[in-house]
Write a protein that holds these residues in place. Structure first.
Motif, mmCIF file in Angstrom:
data_model
loop_
_atom_site.group_PDB
_atom_site.id
_atom_site.type_symbol
_atom_site.label_atom_id
_atom_site.label_comp_id
_atom_site.label_asym_id
_atom_site.label_seq_id
_atom_site.Cartn_x
_atom_site.Cartn_y
_atom_site.Cartn_z
ATOM 1 N N ILE A 25 0.610 -1.565 -0.271
ATOM 2 C CA ILE A 25 0.016 -0.306 -0.318
ATOM 3 C C ILE A 25 0.785 1.002 -0.208
ATOM 4 O O ILE A 25 1.660 1.223 0.694
ATOM 5 N N ALA A 29 8.381 6.160 -2.934
ATOM 6 C CA ALA A 29 10.217 5.483 -2.380
ATOM 7 C C ALA A 29 10.120 4.007 -2.085
ATOM 8 O O ALA A 29 10.418 3.178 -1.913
ATOM 9 N N THR A 30 8.946 4.390 -0.702
ATOM 10 C CA THR A 30 8.992 3.239 0.536
ATOM 11 C C THR A 30 8.539 2.039 -0.496
ATOM 12 O O THR A 30 9.007 1.224 -0.782
ATOM 13 N N GLN A 50 -3.141 5.116 -3.796
ATOM 14 C CA GLN A 50 -4.401 5.829 -4.174
ATOM 15 C C GLN A 50 -3.958 7.195 -5.109
ATOM 16 O O GLN A 50 -4.925 7.557 -5.602
ATOM 17 N N VAL A 51 -3.404 8.444 -5.109
ATOM 18 C CA VAL A 51 -3.447 9.202 -6.450
ATOM 19 C C VAL A 51 -2.260 9.170 -7.454
ATOM 20 O O VAL A 51 -2.372 7.895 -9.184
ATOM 21 N N SER A 58 7.853 11.603 -1.312
ATOM 22 C CA SER A 58 9.086 11.499 -2.753
ATOM 23 C C SER A 58 8.613 12.147 -4.368
ATOM 24 O O SER A 58 9.814 12.280 -4.615
ATOM 25 N N THR A 228 2.437 3.682 3.528
ATOM 26 C CA THR A 228 2.254 5.241 3.247
ATOM 27 C C THR A 228 2.332 5.947 3.884
ATOM 28 O O THR A 228 1.757 7.155 3.890
ATOM 29 N N MET A 238 -6.792 1.314 10.458
ATOM 30 C CA MET A 238 -7.673 0.366 9.388
ATOM 31 C C MET A 238 -7.750 -1.166 10.739
ATOM 32 O O MET A 238 -8.447 -1.851 10.632
ATOM 33 N N THR A 292 16.223 23.330 3.552
ATOM 34 C CA THR A 292 15.492 23.556 4.285
ATOM 35 C C THR A 292 14.380 23.275 5.172
ATOM 36 O O THR A 292 15.775 24.449 6.060
ATOM 37 N N GLY A 337 7.077 19.960 1.242
ATOM 38 C CA GLY A 337 6.877 18.022 1.797
ATOM 39 C C GLY A 337 7.289 17.474 2.951
ATOM 40 O O GLY A 337 7.343 18.814 4.043
ATOM 41 N N LEU A 338 6.536 16.429 3.744
ATOM 42 C CA LEU A 338 6.320 16.194 5.286
ATOM 43 C C LEU A 338 7.297 15.109 5.536
ATOM 44 O O LEU A 338 6.811 14.194 4.514
ATOM 45 N N ARG A 339 7.561 15.245 6.758
ATOM 46 C CA ARG A 339 9.063 13.517 7.108
ATOM 47 C C ARG A 339 8.072 12.664 7.424
ATOM 48 O O ARG A 339 7.346 13.636 8.847
ATOM 49 N N GLY A 373 13.225 6.606 7.446
ATOM 50 C CA GLY A 373 14.259 6.895 6.399
ATOM 51 C C GLY A 373 14.186 7.849 5.212
ATOM 52 O O GLY A 373 13.525 9.090 6.134
ATOM 53 N N LYS A 374 15.048 7.422 4.238
ATOM 54 C CA LYS A 374 15.189 8.152 3.128
ATOM 55 C C LYS A 374 15.110 8.083 2.013
ATOM 56 O O LYS A 374 15.426 6.798 1.737
ATOM 57 N N TRP A 375 14.661 8.951 0.468
ATOM 58 C CA TRP A 375 14.777 7.916 -0.673
ATOM 59 C C TRP A 375 16.501 7.494 -0.806
ATOM 60 O O TRP A 375 16.229 6.777 -1.160
ATOM 61 N N THR A 376 17.442 8.329 -0.163
ATOM 62 C CA THR A 376 18.379 7.585 -0.857
ATOM 63 C C THR A 376 18.394 5.805 0.252
ATOM 64 O O THR A 376 19.193 5.174 -0.968
HETATM 65 C C1 LIG Z 1 11.486 18.193 3.014
HETATM 66 C C2 LIG Z 1 11.842 17.196 2.577
HETATM 67 C C3 LIG Z 1 13.550 17.073 2.011
HETATM 68 C C4 LIG Z 1 13.918 15.474 2.417
HETATM 69 N N1 LIG Z 1 15.083 15.223 0.563
HETATM 70 C C5 LIG Z 1 15.840 14.235 0.996
HETATM 71 C C6 LIG Z 1 16.574 14.270 0.303
HETATM 72 O O1 LIG Z 1 17.204 15.611 -0.319
HETATM 73 N N2 LIG Z 1 17.059 12.673 0.185
HETATM 74 C C7 LIG Z 1 16.759 11.504 0.542
HETATM 75 O O2 LIG Z 1 16.891 10.656 0.380
HETATM 76 N N3 LIG Z 1 15.531 11.932 1.332
HETATM 77 C C8 LIG Z 1 14.486 13.182 1.340
HETATM 78 N N4 LIG Z 1 13.818 13.551 2.381
HETATM 79 C C9 LIG Z 1 13.063 12.016 2.534
HETATM 80 C C10 LIG Z 1 12.112 10.987 1.877
HETATM 81 O O3 LIG Z 1 11.574 12.444 0.850
HETATM 82 C C11 LIG Z 1 11.758 10.237 2.281
HETATM 83 O O4 LIG Z 1 11.588 9.343 3.049
HETATM 84 C C12 LIG Z 1 10.859 9.464 1.759
HETATM 85 O O5 LIG Z 1 10.005 10.342 0.087
HETATM 86 C C13 LIG Z 1 9.502 8.664 1.972
HETATM 87 O O6 LIG Z 1 8.892 8.147 1.316
HETATM 88 P P1 LIG Z 1 7.178 7.632 1.347
HETATM 89 O O7 LIG Z 1 6.981 5.769 0.092
HETATM 90 O O8 LIG Z 1 7.744 6.769 2.414
HETATM 91 O O9 LIG Z 1 6.685 7.720 1.640
HETATM 92 P P2 LIG Z 1 5.138 8.925 0.247
HETATM 93 O O10 LIG Z 1 6.471 9.349 -0.494
HETATM 94 O O11 LIG Z 1 5.035 10.058 0.757
HETATM 95 O O12 LIG Z 1 4.924 7.785 0.187
HETATM 96 C C14 LIG Z 1 3.529 7.519 0.704
HETATM 97 C C15 LIG Z 1 2.144 7.046 -0.636
HETATM 98 O O13 LIG Z 1 1.297 6.680 0.329
HETATM 99 C C16 LIG Z 1 0.253 6.993 -0.756
HETATM 100 N N5 LIG Z 1 -0.951 6.620 0.560
HETATM 101 C C17 LIG Z 1 -1.463 6.538 1.157
HETATM 102 N N6 LIG Z 1 -2.667 6.228 1.907
HETATM 103 C C18 LIG Z 1 -3.158 5.108 0.795
HETATM 104 C C19 LIG Z 1 -3.816 4.021 0.169
HETATM 105 N N7 LIG Z 1 -5.247 4.266 1.649
HETATM 106 N N8 LIG Z 1 -4.164 3.580 -0.371
HETATM 107 C C20 LIG Z 1 -3.092 3.442 -1.342
HETATM 108 N N9 LIG Z 1 -1.976 4.258 -1.543
HETATM 109 C C21 LIG Z 1 -2.165 5.399 -0.179
HETATM 110 C C22 LIG Z 1 0.307 7.871 -0.826
HETATM 111 O O14 LIG Z 1 -0.358 8.595 -1.557
HETATM 112 C C23 LIG Z 1 2.009 7.931 -1.121
HETATM 113 O O15 LIG Z 1 2.063 8.296 -1.957
HETATM 114 C C24 LIG Z 1 12.971 14.791 2.549
HETATM 115 C C25 LIG Z 1 11.714 14.959 3.025
HETATM 116 C C26 LIG Z 1 11.405 16.019 3.147
HETATM 117 C C27 LIG Z 1 10.227 15.970 3.752
#
Ligand SMILES: Cc1cc2nc3c(=O)[nH]c(=O)nc-3n(C[C@H](O)[C@H](O)[C@H](O)COP(=O)(O)OP(=O)(O)OC[C@H]3O[C@@H](n4cnc5c(N)ncnc54)[C@H](O)[C@@H]3O)c2cc1C
Length: 523
Positions: A25, A29-30, A50-51, A58, A228, A238, A292, A337-339, A373-376
């Motif tokens: 789900i 990136a994750t 979802q979108v 990410s 997510t 849920m 940032t 963006g939100l960490r 975690g992070k994108w890297t």
């Molecule tokens: C300002 C900022 C700068 C950063 N810069 C860096 C950087 O330079 N280098 C680096 O390595 N990391 C960086 N990071 C960290 C990195 O961006 C994040 O760790 C990473 O993008 C998180 O990915 P994610 O998949 O966990 O979350 P998200 O990208 O938020 O993905 C979660 C997804 O789940 C989906 N979702 C939610 N609910 C549902 C549902 N019910 N059904 C289906 N889908 C759903 C959402 O729509 C969303 O797309 C940064 C973070 C921030 C906030």
């Protein structure tokens, strides 16, 4: 349209499959990393977003693949070492999207000059064989010649070091394509609404809704993975209505400026702003990204908004270091963006003390949640997540395959020479579209590099379904020049409507929805 990436083909597969090994789900990136890991190990994998891929955090990162000089200063050696290793792997696996970026720390005291030189030697050592280049000390003359806009009063010199830079949402799209090429089904605009459980209370499926048709599907799997991001707690609730929140959003914003604010090839790293943060000024797609911040929030959304004080902080800090004054009118785009940080037990405001490493949680229902975690480090996070599913007996033991795995498009390219290089091995196919139909070679806007052919490509091969999917995450128009993106929305909508067979009403709605989003990227 490439049949592999066609929505109808992908949806048909979920209608035909009765049980998956893994359902992920979330398509950030994750989640994409987990799906890539699972499918390349041979598990039958489905990902639901979802979108759109990278619609959340990410697509809103600082675009760095880095060990994190800041974490080094905090003594978090293991985290830095792991990230530097992953950075090195990504340069090999997605060479078309990752480039070696030199950073200069401008030093205004002799002590800083020495301190950062020593610290970055440790950074070099931790990178080992996968180093991006040695850090060096440079004198004042070289610092000002490489950073034409740096203030030189009291400047003593600079410390140069290297890190990775990338295009976050393009990497997400290319990972989604790679997953599909390895047999996974990856769907955007598909929201998980509910979890399904067996008689023993073990989670064994999801109810998901196709946002385009409003059709609902009951989908079964051996393992369900919650990836997510800031929505983690919604899925956990849920699973268990009374579950406590484990994530607290921390907002980071970036301003995008014209390249003239940082004309050379080097980025600037300010290691300690007035309130102890790190500020980056990084060249990206012929613009400069500045950010940032780190602001704890109590609420979250897919399109968070920058706060006034965050904007003022970034502008005033940039102006302390640049001799070309930044004003609000210079901002071409602003994004937030939100960490998904781990919530502290007492909900305190100390973000610096909250761990930035990833966490894997197995609920009583055997739902697996991966957060932080992070994108890297997305690849390593995914490996750990699937290993966890194996270790609790939910999947047969197969070893991880992603350390050496070419991501879709991977090809050595001359970074920045031509904007189409970002497509790597797909570049030739886009050029072919232009040769076949010369009109597709036309630019969409005089201030943006993008051509009509890229829109067609995004729809036919990159699963773009809306104007926002295209202008925010396939091409980065919204991030490079938000006003220009709004101006071209009607043209892009008409191309999209023609490709997908949509009517006038749908087009009007698309323009309205995109303009509402894009207006928040204009300062
Ligand atoms: C300002 C900022 C700068 C950063 N810069 C860096 C950087 O330079 N280098 C680096 O390595 N990391 C960086 N990071 C960290 C990195 O961006 C994040 O760790 C990473 O993008 C998180 O990915 P994610 O998949 O966990 O979350 P998200 O990208 O938020 O993905 C979660 C997804 O789940 C989906 N979702 C939610 N609910 C549902 C549902 N019910 N059904 C289906 N889908 C759903 C959402 O729509 C969303 O797309 C940064 C973070 C921030 C906030």
């Amino acid at each position: 349209m490439t049949i592999l990436f066609k929505r109808e083909t992908l949806v048909k597969q979920i209608q035909e499959n009765s049980e998956w090994d893994v359902i992920v789900i979330g398509g950030g990136a994750t989640g994409l990393g987990v799906a890539l890991d699972a499918t390349t190990r041979g598990y039958k994998t489905l990902l639901l977003e979802q979108v759109d891929f990278a619609k959340g955090t990410s697509s809103k990162s600082t675009k760095l693949l880095h060990g994190g000089v800041r974490y080094l200063a905090q003594g978090n050696i293991d985290l830095v070492k792991e990230a530097l290793y992953e950075r090195g792997l990504l340069l090999k696996n997605a060479s078309h999207l990752v480039s070696n970026q030199s950073f200069i720390i401008p030093n205004y005291s002799w002590w800083d000059n020495l301190f950062y030189a020593v610290g970055l030697k440790v950074y070099d050592i931790l990178a080992g064989k996968l180093s991006f280049g040695k850090s060096t000390r440079i004198n004042k003359k070289e610092t000002t010649s490489r950073l034409k806009t740096i203030k030189n009063e009291h400047l003593k010199g600079g410390t140069v070091y290297h890190d990775g830079q990338f295009d976050d949402s393009r990497l997400a799209i290319n990972i989604a394509q790679t997953c599909i090429e390895y047999g996974a089904v990856i769907l955007n605009h598909f929201k998980v609404k509910q979890l399904l459980k067996n008689n023993n209370g073990v989670v064994n499926g999801v109810v998901a809704n196709d946002s385009e048709t409003n059709m609902s599907y009951n989908l079964k799997a051996k393992v369900i993975i919650n990836a997510t991001g800031i929505f983690t707690d919604e899925i956990l609730q849920m699973d268990n209505v009374g579950a406590k929140n484990i994530v607290r959003p921390s907002q980071g914003i970036h301003l995008v400026l014209d390249k003239s604010f940082l004309p050379g090839n080097d980025a600037i790293m300010i290691p300690k702003t007035d309130d102890g943060r790190v500020l980056f000024l990084v060249p990206w797609h012929n613009r400069v990204i500045v950010g940032t911040t780190d602001t704890l929030l109590n609420s979250y959304s897919l399109e968070p908004r920058a706060l006034n004080e965050e904007v003022n902080f970034i502008i005033s800090t940039a102006n302390k270091y640049l001799n070309k004054k930044v004003c609000k009118a210079d901002v071409l785009s602003i994004y937030a963006g939100l960490r998904p940080l781990a919530a502290t037990k007492d909900n305190s405001e100390k973000t610096k003390e909250i761990s930035r490493s990833h966490k894997i949680i197995v609920s009583n229902s055997e739902l697996i949640t991966i957060t932080g975690g992070k994108w890297t480090t997305f690849r390593r996070m995914a490996e750990d997540t699937i290993n966890k599913a194996i270790s609790i007996g939910k999947l047969p033991n197969v070893s991880c395959k992603t350390k050496i795995l070419q991501i879709h498009g991977s090809k050595e390219s001359l970074h920045n020479a031509h904007h189409l290089n970002i497509y790597g091995s797909d570049q030739d196919s886009i050029q072919k579209l232009i040769i076949e139909t010369p009109e597709l070679g036309e630019k969409l806007h005089s201030r943006l590099p993008y051509r009509k052919a890229e829109i067609i490509w995004a729809i036919r091969n990159e699963m773009a379904r809306t104007v926002d999917d295209i202008l925010a995450r396939r091409v980065r128009a919204l991030f490079l020049d938000a006003k220009a993106a709004i101006e071209i929305a009607p043209l892009v909508t008409s191309i999209l409507a023609k490709e997908l067979g949509k009517d006038k009403l749908w087009q009007q709605q698309q323009i309205k929805e995109f303009t509402t989003i894009a207006n928040h990227y204009v300062l």
